[in-house]
Design an enzyme around this catalytic site. Structure first.
Site, short mmCIF file in Angstrom:
data_model
loop_
_atom_site.label_atom_id
_atom_site.label_comp_id
_atom_site.label_asym_id
_atom_site.label_seq_id
_atom_site.Cartn_x
_atom_site.Cartn_y
_atom_site.Cartn_z
N ALA A 43 35.38 42.24 42.11
CA ALA A 43 35.08 43.86 41.90
C ALA A 43 35.61 44.32 40.53
CB ALA A 43 35.67 44.42 42.94
N GLN A 45 38.07 47.88 34.74
CA GLN A 45 38.48 47.89 33.34
C GLN A 45 40.09 47.20 33.20
OE1 GLN A 45 36.16 48.75 31.25
NE2 GLN A 45 37.83 48.02 29.74
N GLY A 46 40.65 47.32 34.28
CA GLY A 46 42.24 46.52 34.35
C GLY A 46 41.97 45.09 34.16
N HIS A 47 40.97 44.70 34.93
CA HIS A 47 40.79 43.08 34.70
C HIS A 47 40.09 42.64 33.25
CE1 HIS A 47 39.59 43.47 39.20
NE2 HIS A 47 40.80 42.64 39.04
N GLN A 68 45.99 34.65 51.05
CA GLN A 68 46.91 35.64 50.40
C GLN A 68 46.77 36.85 51.41
OE1 GLN A 68 45.43 35.48 46.26
NE2 GLN A 68 45.79 37.58 46.38
N SER A 93 42.13 49.67 40.68
CA SER A 93 42.20 48.52 41.65
C SER A 93 40.92 48.05 42.37
CB SER A 93 43.11 48.91 42.61
OG SER A 93 43.17 48.02 43.76
N SER A 94 40.52 46.96 42.69
CA SER A 94 39.24 46.84 43.35
C SER A 94 39.24 47.72 44.70
CB SER A 94 39.15 45.41 43.84
OG SER A 94 39.21 44.53 42.54
P1 AMP Z 1 42.75 41.14 41.50
O1 AMP Z 1 41.59 40.95 41.24
O2 AMP Z 1 43.35 42.57 42.16
O3 AMP Z 1 43.58 39.95 42.25
O4 AMP Z 1 43.50 41.10 40.25
C1 AMP Z 1 43.77 40.15 39.09
C2 AMP Z 1 44.54 40.45 37.87
O5 AMP Z 1 44.10 41.62 37.35
C3 AMP Z 1 46.10 40.56 38.43
O6 AMP Z 1 46.83 39.84 37.63
C4 AMP Z 1 46.32 41.87 38.64
O7 AMP Z 1 47.68 42.28 38.22
C5 AMP Z 1 45.45 42.43 37.37
N1 AMP Z 1 45.00 43.98 37.73
C6 AMP Z 1 44.64 44.56 38.64
N2 AMP Z 1 44.53 45.72 38.27
C7 AMP Z 1 45.00 45.96 37.20
C8 AMP Z 1 45.27 47.30 36.38
N3 AMP Z 1 44.84 48.37 36.88
N4 AMP Z 1 45.76 47.17 35.19
C9 AMP Z 1 46.18 45.84 34.73
N5 AMP Z 1 45.74 44.83 35.29
C10 AMP Z 1 45.34 44.64 36.64
#
Ligand code: AMP
Length: 292
Positions: free
Chosen positions: A42, A45-47, A71, A197-198
């Site tokens: 999902a 832009q954060g990813h 997890q 966030s996703s």
């Molecule tokens: P996730 O897919 O939520 O497990 O996130 C994968 C990686 O992306 C993890 O290292 C998260 O901390 C990082 N991440 C998720 N959301 C953000 C965000 N808004 N800004 C920066 N990094 C993020």
């Protein structure tokens, strides 16, 4: 390998780990550094900001997409987690066709019924996220260790949004003498400052708009912490959420950034951070802010 043509340009997408390992061996030279960005998909832009940093700092970048069942302590949360692989690949391809995508099926990672290894993270695993999501960090440790063994990255990129996870991964690398640099990256936010966030995809437009309260409260807490104790700031945060029945505060904690232990009495030589977890209509959101 699945050769994915994106506007006539080939992208490298792998489902099997052996094929990915072989391919990385074939393109790596003695000097090439490999950057790795593990995700659960999902893609937002954060990813992508993590992948961008990896592209700047490494010759090769690998991004993984895997919704890791071990997890999730709550089966409902796992079931409703968004899965959008096609769109994810397009978004990554838009950033760079050079990014190698690893999207394994569950049985490429876990044999039989998925189960987590048990880890000792020197107590970091029992606080905050670990306290409210029992077993969560054993699942995180299990998947990150397995992915590190497959990708063998030089640098791995993790978001500060999941600050406790970042510290846990650093601890795992240190305790197991793993040869990986773990890098923390800044939080990327929506225009209303909600941390991307996703899970935001599961919010209605109104809930998403209202969820700006989370960051606003963190900024307020930061200002109050200059003159007040951690305890009185926490009380103020609790009250702010009590006034808003659409939100359910799970925890708010001011903690030492290095040990993640609660701040009982301020010490001017320590770095503190506020951590928050809030439910908005059953969607669990987390955020964090550095306080000094
Ligand atoms: P996730 O897919 O939520 O497990 O996130 C994968 C990686 O992306 C993890 O290292 C998260 O901390 C990082 N991440 C998720 N959301 C953000 C965000 N808004 N800004 C920066 N990094 C993020």
């Amino acid at each position: 390998m699945f050769a994915y043509y994106f506007n006539k340009t080939l992208m490298h997408i792998f489902y099997g780990k052996a094929a990915l390992i072989d391919y990385l061996k074939s393109i790596k030279t003695n000097h090439s550094s490999v950057g790795f960005v593990p995700t659960m998909g999902a893609i937002h832009q954060g990813h992508l900001s993590l992948m961008q940093q990896s592209m700047q700092e490494n010759e090769i970048t690998v991004a993984s997409i895997f919704v890791n069942p071990t997890q999730f302590n709550n089966p409902e949360d796992l079931a409703k987690y968004p899965r959008t692989l096609e769109e994810d690949i397009k978004k990554i391809g838009d950033l760079s066709r050079k990014i190698i995508v690893f999207a394994p099926p569950i049985d490429a990672i876990y044999e039989g019924k998925p189960s987590a290894q048990l880890f000792d993270f020197d107590g970091l695993e029992n606080l905050m996220e670990g306290k409210f999501r029992p077993g969560h960090f054993n699942g995180v440790g299990t998947i990150v260790k397995r992915l590190f063994e497959i990708v063998e990255p030089t640098n791995a990129y993790f978001g500060e949004k999941d600050f406790q996870q970042l510290q846990i991964v650093k601890k795992m690398v240190e305790k197991n003498n793993m040869n990986v640099n773990v890098k923390g990256c800044p939080i990327y936010r929506e225009t209303n400052n909600l941390a991307m966030s996703s899970r935001n995809e599961l919010l209605s437009p109104k809930e998403k708009k209202d969820a700006s309260l989370i960051y606003k409260t963190l900024v307020g807490a930061k200002a109050k912490f200059k003159k007040n104790s951690a305890e009185s700031v926490a009380k103020w945060v609790q009250k702010s959420f009590e006034k808003n029945p659409d939100f359910k505060l799970e925890y708010f904690q001011i903690a030492d950034e290095a040990t993640l232990l609660p701040c009982l009495r301020k010490n001017k030589n320590k770095k503190y951070r506020a951590f928050i977890a809030v439910f908005v209509n059953n969607i669990r959101l987390i955020d964090t802010i550095s306080l000094n």
